[in-house]
Design a protein around this motif. Sequence first.
Motif, PDB file in Angstrom:
ATOM      1  N   ALA A   1      -3.575   5.358   4.864  1.00 50.40           N
ATOM      2  CA  ALA A   1      -3.469   6.486   3.936  1.00 50.40           C
ATOM      3  C   ALA A   1      -2.606   7.600   4.523  1.00 50.40           C
ATOM      4  O   ALA A   1      -1.726   8.151   3.850  1.00 50.40           O
TER       5      ALA A   1
ATOM      6  N   VAL B   1       1.255   4.070  -3.072  1.00 54.12           N
ATOM      7  CA  VAL B   1       0.972   5.501  -2.879  1.00 54.12           C
ATOM      8  C   VAL B   1       2.193   6.330  -3.270  1.00 54.12           C
ATOM      9  O   VAL B   1       2.072   7.345  -3.980  1.00 54.12           O
TER      10      VAL B   1
ATOM     11  N   ALA C   1       6.664   3.912   1.456  1.00 55.09           N
ATOM     12  CA  ALA C   1       6.265   5.089   0.678  1.00 55.09           C
ATOM     13  C   ALA C   1       7.446   6.013   0.424  1.00 55.09           C
ATOM     14  O   ALA C   1       7.439   6.791  -0.539  1.00 55.09           O
TER      15      ALA C   1
ATOM     16  N   SER D   1       1.092   6.522   4.642  1.00 54.82           N
ATOM     17  CA  SER D   1       1.690   6.484   3.304  1.00 54.82           C
ATOM     18  C   SER D   1       2.021   7.886   2.813  1.00 54.82           C
ATOM     19  O   SER D   1       3.070   8.120   2.200  1.00 54.82           O
ATOM     20  N   ILE D   2       1.131   8.833   3.079  1.00 58.83           N
ATOM     21  CA  ILE D   2       1.381  10.216   2.664  1.00 58.83           C
ATOM     22  C   ILE D   2       2.540  10.812   3.474  1.00 58.83           C
ATOM     23  O   ILE D   2       3.408  11.507   2.928  1.00 58.83           O
TER      24      ILE D   2
ATOM     25  N   THR E   1       0.833  -1.215   0.000  1.00 61.72           N
ATOM     26  CA  THR E   1       0.000   0.000   0.000  1.00 61.72           C
ATOM     27  C   THR E   1       0.860   1.254   0.000  1.00 61.72           C
ATOM     28  O   THR E   1       0.653   2.175  -0.806  1.00 61.72           O
TER      29      THR E   1
ATOM     30  N   THR F   1       5.724   9.460   2.041  1.00 65.56           N
ATOM     31  CA  THR F   1       6.091  10.095   0.770  1.00 65.56           C
ATOM     32  C   THR F   1       6.673  11.482   1.004  1.00 65.56           C
ATOM     33  O   THR F   1       7.701  11.852   0.419  1.00 65.56           O
TER      34      THR F   1
END
Length: 506
Positions: free
Chosen positions: A254, A121, A309, A257-258, A117, A261
């Motif tokens: 979510a 992303v 990520a 993962s953000i 996941t 990143t």
Amino acid sequence: MEIDFGFILAQAFSPFNLALALAGVVLGTVIGALPGLSATMAIAVLVPFTFTMDPASGLIMLGAIYTGAIYGGAYAAILVNTPGTPSAIATTFDGYPMAKSGNGDLAMTLATLASVTGGLVGAVLLMTLAPVLAQVALAFHSSEYFWLAILGLTLVASLSSGNVLKGLIGASFGLVLSMIGVAVIGGDTRYTFGSSVLLGGIDIVSALIGLYCIPVLIDMVARPDRHLEPAPLGRGIRFFESLGHCATNAFNLARSSIIGTLVGILPGAGGSIASLVSYSEARRASRHPERFGKGEPGGLLATESANNATVGGGFIPTLVLGIPGTPPDAVILGALLVQGIRIGPELFTQQSGIVYVFMFGLLIATLMMLPVGLLIGRYAYRFIVNTPKALLVPLIAYMTVVGSYAIHANPHDVAIMVIMGVVGWLLGLAGYGPSPIVLGLVLGQIAEQGFMRAYLIGRAQDNFGGQLLFDRPISWGIVALILITLCVPLVRQLRAGARKPKEAGP
């Protein structure tokens, strides 16, 4: 320049490139699972073999090795409480307790799903928002790196197993260790006691292996019971149960993962900070923060999605600005330059074919981690559980020695690993965990360098306070997040204390 996505997809899905992606993921996963053998080492060794390949094919293989190695670090973290890579430090917090309680199969599957996941992303954001997110990286200066490291250090409160004072002492010890050797800025020699061995400082990976692995080995020898509880017969990879945990933690996945990143695009930050910040935020936002550190699936999902990520995030400044986000990115950047690829914004216009084939290849490699990880994870767990201690202990000890030596081919790193392991074991007897120490060691260098750069720039401008905080809006936001992270546990404790008298009342 018009982009021919049909040609790009045909190239990315060609049998040769698919085979390279699969081989890279398998090789990277195995290497990442071995303590001390990092993604940087694997890529550096294999880079020369890619020079004879098509540039896009070579990059696909290097990217697959990178993403596989970051994921592979979870294996050792979950099964033997030793992070295979620095980015897997936070994976030990809940992964190993799950394995100790007989849920190692569930932990391995959760780590695989979270890694896929987070990797997806990061890869999608790389493909869609690379130039925009690269500007975010440029907005971070020295002061922001300092405050980002301080934010990571606030996690000490959640790593202290109820004793914040011991956690702070452990983190302070790690900070002292991070200052040993010649300072990167200023060149001062500190705490070497006249020894040339310590001039280079304490190698993070050697300390990591020693603090986590040696106490586990001593514990395995000292106790007659099993290292891990075996799973009940007939229980497989628990895929659908893991999907249920992922659905419950969808927002956590979510968000992590953000975060991974965004942290990945910051040069030098890497997966260790990303996973620690994500873990801290997952614990802060959880309705049951007391479960974290005792085998909470949400903690494992947060760390593994975040550190994977960072792979896609790290490629953003590398490809757009020519600034490597992590050491593996620096090696891959060198491979790009040798291939004659011009790095910069024009890469997405003049040589868009190569870069988009690589991006799709990275996406494919990330998807391949799912079947590869489930298969390897299942047999790795069974192997660790069923191997007698008389064989397992020497095998792990051998890997720790080889892993610490292979970093710089230096026997002194092995000595440091052993010394740190004995110190970690003694501190463990006194109730001091290894995580705050490692946290101080990893983040101390980032905090010191960020502070010193901000100090030098501020002194030159006669505005140190403004350079460090007052003139830096991004720093304001990070400081606010630090205050929230510190205050939320305190508020919860006060509320819990207020409820007890009411519960005890008539």
